[in-house]
Design a protein around this motif. Structure first.
Motif, mmCIF file in Angstrom:
data_model
loop_
_atom_site.group_PDB
_atom_site.id
_atom_site.type_symbol
_atom_site.label_atom_id
_atom_site.label_comp_id
_atom_site.label_asym_id
_atom_site.label_seq_id
_atom_site.Cartn_x
_atom_site.Cartn_y
_atom_site.Cartn_z
ATOM 1 N N LEU A 69 0.827 -1.211 0.000
ATOM 2 C CA LEU A 69 0.000 0.000 0.000
ATOM 3 C C LEU A 69 0.859 1.256 0.000
ATOM 4 O O LEU A 69 0.549 2.227 -0.693
ATOM 5 C CB LEU A 69 -0.947 0.008 1.197
ATOM 6 N N ASP A 70 1.934 1.258 0.767
ATOM 7 C CA ASP A 70 2.819 2.420 0.796
ATOM 8 C C ASP A 70 3.449 2.662 -0.575
ATOM 9 O O ASP A 70 3.533 3.792 -1.047
ATOM 10 C CB ASP A 70 3.919 2.255 1.851
ATOM 11 N N GLN A 71 3.882 1.595 -1.207
ATOM 12 C CA GLN A 71 4.467 1.709 -2.543
ATOM 13 C C GLN A 71 3.408 2.197 -3.530
ATOM 14 O O GLN A 71 3.687 3.044 -4.381
ATOM 15 C CB GLN A 71 5.037 0.360 -2.977
ATOM 16 N N ASP A 72 2.192 1.703 -3.404
ATOM 17 C CA ASP A 72 1.106 2.121 -4.280
ATOM 18 C C ASP A 72 0.848 3.623 -4.143
ATOM 19 O O ASP A 72 0.719 4.331 -5.142
ATOM 20 C CB ASP A 72 -0.167 1.322 -3.953
ATOM 21 N N ARG A 73 0.769 4.103 -2.902
ATOM 22 C CA ARG A 73 0.542 5.538 -2.662
ATOM 23 C C ARG A 73 1.665 6.385 -3.252
ATOM 24 O O ARG A 73 1.426 7.406 -3.891
ATOM 25 C CB ARG A 73 0.415 5.815 -1.170
ATOM 26 N N ALA A 74 2.892 5.972 -3.044
ATOM 27 C CA ALA A 74 4.041 6.737 -3.543
ATOM 28 C C ALA A 74 4.072 6.770 -5.067
ATOM 29 O O ALA A 74 4.317 7.822 -5.674
ATOM 30 C CB ALA A 74 5.343 6.140 -2.997
ATOM 31 N N LEU A 75 3.797 5.617 -5.689
ATOM 32 C CA LEU A 75 3.794 5.566 -7.151
ATOM 33 C C LEU A 75 2.646 6.394 -7.734
ATOM 34 O O LEU A 75 2.827 7.073 -8.747
ATOM 35 C CB LEU A 75 3.708 4.118 -7.633
ATOM 36 N N LYS A 76 1.477 6.343 -7.114
ATOM 37 C CA LYS A 76 0.344 7.141 -7.598
ATOM 38 C C LYS A 76 0.651 8.629 -7.525
ATOM 39 O O LYS A 76 0.323 9.375 -8.442
ATOM 40 C CB LYS A 76 -0.921 6.819 -6.805
ATOM 41 N N LYS A 77 1.289 9.055 -6.440
ATOM 42 C CA LYS A 77 1.644 10.467 -6.288
ATOM 43 C C LYS A 77 2.621 10.893 -7.386
ATOM 44 O O LYS A 77 2.442 11.920 -8.042
ATOM 45 C CB LYS A 77 2.242 10.715 -4.906
ATOM 46 N N LYS A 78 3.653 10.090 -7.609
ATOM 47 C CA LYS A 78 4.639 10.380 -8.651
ATOM 48 C C LYS A 78 3.975 10.409 -10.031
ATOM 49 O O LYS A 78 4.226 11.298 -10.845
ATOM 50 C CB LYS A 78 5.745 9.331 -8.626
ATOM 51 N N CYS A 79 3.101 9.446 -10.275
ATOM 52 C CA CYS A 79 2.455 9.341 -11.579
ATOM 53 C C CYS A 79 1.429 10.442 -11.811
ATOM 54 O O CYS A 79 1.247 10.883 -12.941
ATOM 55 C CB CYS A 79 1.826 7.965 -11.750
ATOM 56 N N ASP A 80 0.763 10.893 -10.760
ATOM 57 C CA ASP A 80 -0.163 12.024 -10.898
ATOM 58 C C ASP A 80 0.572 13.252 -11.425
ATOM 59 O O ASP A 80 0.078 13.944 -12.320
ATOM 60 C CB ASP A 80 -0.805 12.373 -9.548
ATOM 61 N N ILE A 81 1.748 13.501 -10.881
ATOM 62 C CA ILE A 81 2.546 14.650 -11.326
ATOM 63 C C ILE A 81 2.972 14.469 -12.773
ATOM 64 O O ILE A 81 2.825 15.371 -13.599
ATOM 65 C CB ILE A 81 3.771 14.839 -10.403
ATOM 66 N N CYS A 82 3.477 13.284 -13.090
ATOM 67 C CA CYS A 82 3.918 12.973 -14.454
ATOM 68 C C CYS A 82 2.784 13.151 -15.456
ATOM 69 O O CYS A 82 2.932 13.818 -16.474
ATOM 70 C CB CYS A 82 4.455 11.548 -14.507
ATOM 71 N N MET A 83 1.639 12.570 -15.149
ATOM 72 C CA MET A 83 0.508 12.623 -16.086
ATOM 73 C C MET A 83 -0.022 14.045 -16.234
ATOM 74 O O MET A 83 -0.367 14.471 -17.339
ATOM 75 C CB MET A 83 -0.590 11.670 -15.642
ATOM 76 N N SER A 84 -0.084 14.795 -15.150
ATOM 77 C CA SER A 84 -0.532 16.187 -15.231
ATOM 78 C C SER A 84 0.393 16.991 -16.139
ATOM 79 O O SER A 84 -0.079 17.798 -16.956
ATOM 80 C CB SER A 84 -0.574 16.824 -13.843
ATOM 81 N N ASP A 85 1.697 16.771 -16.006
ATOM 82 C CA ASP A 85 2.657 17.464 -16.863
ATOM 83 C C ASP A 85 2.448 17.094 -18.324
ATOM 84 O O ASP A 85 2.499 17.959 -19.210
ATOM 85 C CB ASP A 85 4.091 17.124 -16.450
ATOM 86 N N ARG A 86 2.194 15.824 -18.595
ATOM 87 C CA ARG A 86 2.001 15.382 -19.988
ATOM 88 C C ARG A 86 0.688 15.916 -20.572
ATOM 89 O O ARG A 86 0.653 16.309 -21.738
ATOM 90 C CB ARG A 86 2.046 13.853 -20.074
ATOM 91 N N VAL A 87 -0.366 15.943 -19.772
ATOM 92 C CA VAL A 87 -1.640 16.503 -20.253
ATOM 93 C C VAL A 87 -1.440 17.971 -20.623
ATOM 94 O O VAL A 87 -1.918 18.428 -21.670
ATOM 95 C CB VAL A 87 -2.754 16.333 -19.193
ATOM 96 N N ARG A 88 -0.710 18.715 -19.804
ATOM 97 C CA ARG A 88 -0.418 20.124 -20.114
ATOM 98 C C ARG A 88 0.421 20.245 -21.382
ATOM 99 O O ARG A 88 0.224 21.154 -22.186
ATOM 100 C CB ARG A 88 0.298 20.800 -18.942
ATOM 101 N N GLN A 89 1.358 19.331 -21.567
ATOM 102 C CA GLN A 89 2.199 19.352 -22.768
ATOM 103 C C GLN A 89 1.339 19.167 -24.019
ATOM 104 O O GLN A 89 1.502 19.881 -25.009
ATOM 105 C CB GLN A 89 3.269 18.266 -22.676
ATOM 106 N N PHE A 90 0.416 18.212 -23.974
ATOM 107 C CA PHE A 90 -0.489 18.015 -25.107
ATOM 108 C C PHE A 90 -1.391 19.235 -25.300
ATOM 109 O O PHE A 90 -1.593 19.682 -26.424
ATOM 110 C CB PHE A 90 -1.329 16.752 -24.915
ATOM 111 N N ALA A 91 -1.923 19.769 -24.228
ATOM 112 C CA ALA A 91 -2.803 20.941 -24.315
ATOM 113 C C ALA A 91 -2.061 22.115 -24.937
ATOM 114 O O ALA A 91 -2.644 22.873 -25.735
ATOM 115 C CB ALA A 91 -3.345 21.307 -22.941
ATOM 116 N N GLY A 92 -0.788 22.274 -24.604
ATOM 117 C CA GLY A 92 0.015 23.337 -25.189
ATOM 118 C C GLY A 92 0.174 23.205 -26.693
ATOM 119 O O GLY A 92 0.425 24.185 -27.391
#
Length: 136
Positions: A46-69
């Motif tokens: 569960l701890d690993q899951d939480r940490a990976l989700k947090k990291k991936c949320d940031i990554c995906m948000s950055d990529r969505v903004r890149q596409f939007a740009g």
């Protein structure tokens, strides 16, 4: 006219993603294309899951903004489990006309040691698979 209308982009939230994101933005510049960004969270605790989700949320948000740009609509999606199994199931059940992903450029020994999602997908999916050599 664009050859694709619904592209699935597989991301592993590493520097190699740059190559496939840039290529899909180039492809999508021809018109109104829906892009779905997918990352499979592969965790054992569960701890690993939480940490990976947090990291991936940031990554995906950055990529969505890149596409939007680049004026391309992209939506993020997370899957959980073994990457090869989850991706094959998801892709074959979906309505995509192209799957795009970056490769790490491993040599034979590293592919045997680490496995290869791209190798699995090229044998298991029924739609075109675009493999872009990553720079990472």
């Amino acid at each position: 006219m664009c050859p694709f209308s619904n592209i699935l982009v597989l991301l592993d939230c590493s520097p190699v993603d740059d190559a496939v994101v840039n290529e899909v933005i180039r492809i999508a510049s021809c018109g109104s294309i829906q892009v779905t960004l997918v990352h499979v969270i592969h965790s054992h605790t569960l701890d690993q899951d939480r940490a990976l989700k947090k990291k991936c949320d940031i990554c995906m948000s950055d990529r969505v903004r890149q596409f939007a740009g680049a004026s391309v609509r992209a939506q993020p999606l997370f899957l959980s489990g073994e990457p090869e199994t989850e991706l094959v199931r998801f892709i074959n059940a979906g309505n995509y006309d192209l799957v795009a992903m970056a490769t790490h450029g491993h040599k034979l020994f590293q592919d045997i040691l680490f496995g290869s999602v791209s190798d699995c997908l090229k044998h298991a999916v029924k739609i075109p698979l675009l493999l872009v050599r990553g720079n990472g």
